[in-house]
Design a protein around this motif. Structure first.
Motif, PDB file in Angstrom:
ATOM      1  N   HIS A 157      -9.478  -9.076 -11.511  1.00 12.00           N
ATOM      2  CA  HIS A 157      -9.065  -9.027 -12.911  1.00 12.00           C
ATOM      3  C   HIS A 157      -7.631  -8.509 -13.005  1.00 12.00           C
ATOM      4  CE1 HIS A 157      -8.961  -7.860 -17.149  1.00 12.00           C
ATOM      5  NE2 HIS A 157     -10.005  -8.663 -17.323  1.00 12.00           N
ATOM      6  N   PRO A 158      -6.788  -9.099 -13.872  1.00 14.19           N
ATOM      7  CA  PRO A 158      -5.375  -8.698 -13.933  1.00 14.19           C
ATOM      8  C   PRO A 158      -5.142  -7.239 -14.317  1.00 14.19           C
ATOM      9  CG  PRO A 158      -5.933 -10.198 -15.730  1.00 14.19           C
ATOM     10  CD  PRO A 158      -7.070 -10.236 -14.769  1.00 14.19           C
ATOM     11  N   TYR A 159      -6.165  -6.593 -14.907  1.00 16.44           N
ATOM     12  CA  TYR A 159      -6.011  -5.192 -15.295  1.00 16.44           C
ATOM     13  C   TYR A 159      -6.849  -4.263 -14.409  1.00 16.44           C
ATOM     14  CZ  TYR A 159      -3.728  -6.897 -19.541  1.00 16.44           C
ATOM     15  OH  TYR A 159      -2.868  -7.506 -20.432  1.00 16.44           O
ATOM     16  N   ASP A 160      -7.101  -4.673 -13.181  1.00 14.76           N
ATOM     17  CA  ASP A 160      -8.044  -3.912 -12.359  1.00 14.76           C
ATOM     18  C   ASP A 160      -7.442  -2.687 -11.669  1.00 14.76           C
ATOM     19  OD1 ASP A 160      -6.531  -4.964 -10.333  1.00 14.76           O
ATOM     20  OD2 ASP A 160      -8.142  -6.077  -9.383  1.00 14.76           O
ATOM     21  N   VAL A 161      -6.128  -2.536 -11.700  1.00 13.50           N
ATOM     22  CA  VAL A 161      -5.428  -1.384 -11.119  1.00 13.50           C
ATOM     23  C   VAL A 161      -5.730  -1.249  -9.632  1.00 13.50           C
ATOM     24  CG1 VAL A 161      -4.686   0.999 -11.562  1.00 13.50           C
ATOM     25  CG2 VAL A 161      -5.792  -0.288 -13.373  1.00 13.50           C
ATOM     26  N   ARG A 162      -5.837  -2.359  -8.936  1.00  9.65           N
ATOM     27  CA  ARG A 162      -5.896  -2.319  -7.467  1.00  9.65           C
ATOM     28  C   ARG A 162      -4.454  -2.317  -6.970  1.00  9.65           C
ATOM     29  NH1 ARG A 162     -10.847  -4.227  -4.873  1.00  9.65           N
ATOM     30  NH2 ARG A 162     -12.453  -4.478  -6.482  1.00  9.65           N
ATOM     31  N   GLY A 203       1.405  -5.145 -19.306  1.00  9.01           N
ATOM     32  CA  GLY A 203       0.677  -4.066 -18.646  1.00  9.01           C
ATOM     33  C   GLY A 203      -0.194  -4.538 -17.507  1.00  9.01           C
ATOM     34  N   VAL A 204       0.035  -5.757 -17.024  1.00  9.77           N
ATOM     35  CA  VAL A 204      -0.763  -6.331 -15.930  1.00  9.77           C
ATOM     36  C   VAL A 204      -0.365  -5.676 -14.611  1.00  9.77           C
ATOM     37  CG1 VAL A 204      -1.193  -8.457 -14.623  1.00  9.77           C
ATOM     38  CG2 VAL A 204      -1.133  -8.505 -17.130  1.00  9.77           C
ATOM     39  N   THR A 205      -1.343  -5.370 -13.788  1.00  4.83           N
ATOM     40  CA  THR A 205      -1.102  -4.656 -12.539  1.00  4.83           C
ATOM     41  C   THR A 205      -0.067  -5.360 -11.669  1.00  4.83           C
ATOM     42  OG1 THR A 205      -3.339  -3.730 -12.550  1.00  4.83           O
ATOM     43  CG2 THR A 205      -2.179  -3.770 -10.433  1.00  4.83           C
ATOM     44  N   ASP A 206      -0.213  -6.665 -11.494  1.00  9.09           N
ATOM     45  CA  ASP A 206       0.702  -7.392 -10.617  1.00  9.09           C
ATOM     46  C   ASP A 206       2.144  -7.322 -11.102  1.00  9.09           C
ATOM     47  OD1 ASP A 206      -1.102  -8.103  -8.686  1.00  9.09           O
ATOM     48  OD2 ASP A 206      -1.425 -10.139  -9.434  1.00  9.09           O
ATOM     49  N   GLU A 207       2.356  -7.234 -12.418  1.00  8.14           N
ATOM     50  CA  GLU A 207       3.716  -7.148 -12.937  1.00  8.14           C
ATOM     51  C   GLU A 207       4.423  -5.913 -12.390  1.00  8.14           C
ATOM     52  OE1 GLU A 207       3.862  -9.106 -17.307  1.00  8.14           O
ATOM     53  OE2 GLU A 207       2.666  -7.289 -17.167  1.00  8.14           O
ATOM     54  N   ASN A 215      -1.621  -2.274  -4.102  1.00 11.79           N
ATOM     55  CA  ASN A 215      -1.234  -2.515  -2.718  1.00 11.79           C
ATOM     56  C   ASN A 215       0.206  -2.048  -2.538  1.00 11.79           C
ATOM     57  OD1 ASN A 215      -3.666  -3.918  -1.947  1.00 11.79           O
ATOM     58  ND2 ASN A 215      -2.919  -5.666  -3.147  1.00 11.79           N
ATOM     59  N   GLY A 216       0.499  -1.487  -1.401  1.00 19.31           N
ATOM     60  CA  GLY A 216       1.867  -1.068  -1.119  1.00 19.31           C
ATOM     61  C   GLY A 216       2.145   0.347  -1.596  1.00 19.31           C
ATOM     62  N   GLU A 217       3.418   0.657  -1.748  1.00 26.07           N
ATOM     63  CA  GLU A 217       3.864   2.023  -2.011  1.00 26.07           C
ATOM     64  C   GLU A 217       3.363   2.551  -3.351  1.00 26.07           C
ATOM     65  OE1 GLU A 217       8.023   4.649  -2.148  1.00 26.07           O
ATOM     66  OE2 GLU A 217       8.092   2.456  -2.223  1.00 26.07           O
ATOM     67  N   THR A 218       2.970   3.807  -3.363  1.00 32.72           N
ATOM     68  CA  THR A 218       2.622   4.524  -4.580  1.00 32.72           C
ATOM     69  C   THR A 218       3.515   5.768  -4.675  1.00 32.72           C
ATOM     70  OG1 THR A 218       0.864   5.729  -3.441  1.00 32.72           O
ATOM     71  CG2 THR A 218       0.232   3.707  -4.595  1.00 32.72           C
ATOM     72  N   ASP A 219       3.470   6.459  -5.816  1.00 30.51           N
ATOM     73  CA  ASP A 219       4.298   7.658  -6.039  1.00 30.51           C
ATOM     74  C   ASP A 219       5.777   7.379  -5.758  1.00 30.51           C
ATOM     75  OD1 ASP A 219       2.124   9.304  -6.781  1.00 30.51           O
ATOM     76  OD2 ASP A 219       1.632   9.628  -4.668  1.00 30.51           O
ATOM     77  N   VAL A 220       6.234   6.228  -6.224  1.00 34.93           N
ATOM     78  CA  VAL A 220       7.605   5.785  -5.933  1.00 34.93           C
ATOM     79  C   VAL A 220       8.634   6.784  -6.458  1.00 34.93           C
ATOM     80  CG1 VAL A 220       9.321   3.998  -6.426  1.00 34.93           C
ATOM     81  CG2 VAL A 220       6.972   3.352  -5.863  1.00 34.93           C
TER      82      VAL A 220
END
Length: 253
Positions: A10-15, A81-85, A17-22
């Motif tokens: 789902h586009p709003y699933d907040v999965r 607000g889509v996660t992939d964006e 990938n990659g760097e966090t806490d940028v």
């Protein structure tokens, strides 16, 4: 079954990938890089949203320069607000040769956008010190929260007035939405600005959101607000703060 990598969640699933806490990673780099510097040169831009090619070109232009200490993205990385964006924009901005921080914009608060922003970039209210200049970065998107939370967060601002007070003499306040714009809680606009004026050596404020460059002495007290354009229009601000004052320039690419 095979081919599981082709599953689209789902586009709003907040999965994530990659760097966090940028922001935290880049703030550490900014503070180390700018330690003991007396002149700081940084860029503000914003509202990259759907303009991925233009943002990639911005990064390319920035990487041709060798005089910039860091970049402040003024918010609205996403459109819906889509996660992939957020992940696509993060991956573009991560190509910068200098560190950057990202504020939260009103579009970034849509859907599960705030949750994604927090996971990828961190707390929407944060600060850092470059040289002896404190940069206070705020969530000012009050209308997206329907007054359910105190935005701007005056408790955070009060804390920042004195936190690390021996380490800074000047201040810059950055936000996505300026006072008296549509998303700001304008019932407290003057209260907000009163807090701004209490910061040591306040230089100016920066914002984005309105998709055109303009600058205004909003409260007619000499403290300027500088609003960045959207990436569609291919420009950015360069600010240089010296011991004697500051200069600004709008650069088109």
């Amino acid at each position: 079954m095979s081919g599981c990598e082709m599953i689209d969640y789902h586009p709003y699933d907040v999965r994530i990938n990659g760097e966090t806490d940028v922001n935290a990673h880049n703030i550490a780099e900014i503070e180390q890089k700018c330690k003991d510097k007396t002149t700081i040169k940084f860029v503000t831009m914003g509202d990259s949203q759907r303009w991925y090619d233009e943002t990639l070109d911005f990064v390319g232009e920035m990487n041709k320069r060798d005089d910039i200490d860091f970049v402040i993205h003024g918010g609205d990385m996403s459109d819906f607000g889509v996660t992939d964006e957020f992940l696509w924009q993060r991956d573009i901005m991560n190509k910068l040769h200098v560190p950057y921080v990202t504020l939260i914009g009103n579009h970034d608060c849509l859907g599960t956008g705030e949750e994604t922003y927090r996971a990828v970039f961190g707390d929407p209210n944060f600060s850092f010190i470059a040289g002896r200049i404190k940069f206070v970065c705020l969530n000012t998107n009050a209308m997206e929260f329907d007054y359910s939370r105190p935005i701007p967060d005056f408790t955070f601002l009060e804390k920042e007035l004195t936190d690390r007070k021996d380490e800074f003499d000047k201040t810059v306040v950055s936000m996505h939405v300026r006072p008296y714009a549509d998303q700001f809680n304008n019932n407290v606009a003057r209260v907000f600005h009163r807090y701004v004026t209490e910061f040591p050596g306040i230089q100016f404020c920066t914002a984005a959101h309105e998709h055109h460059v303009f600058e205004e002495n909003l409260f007619e007290d000499g403290i300027m607000y500088y609003m960045s354009d959207c990436m569609k229009n291919r420009n950015y601000y360069v600010f240089t703060i010296t011991p004697d004052g500051y200069e600004r320039e709008v650069v088109y690419f």
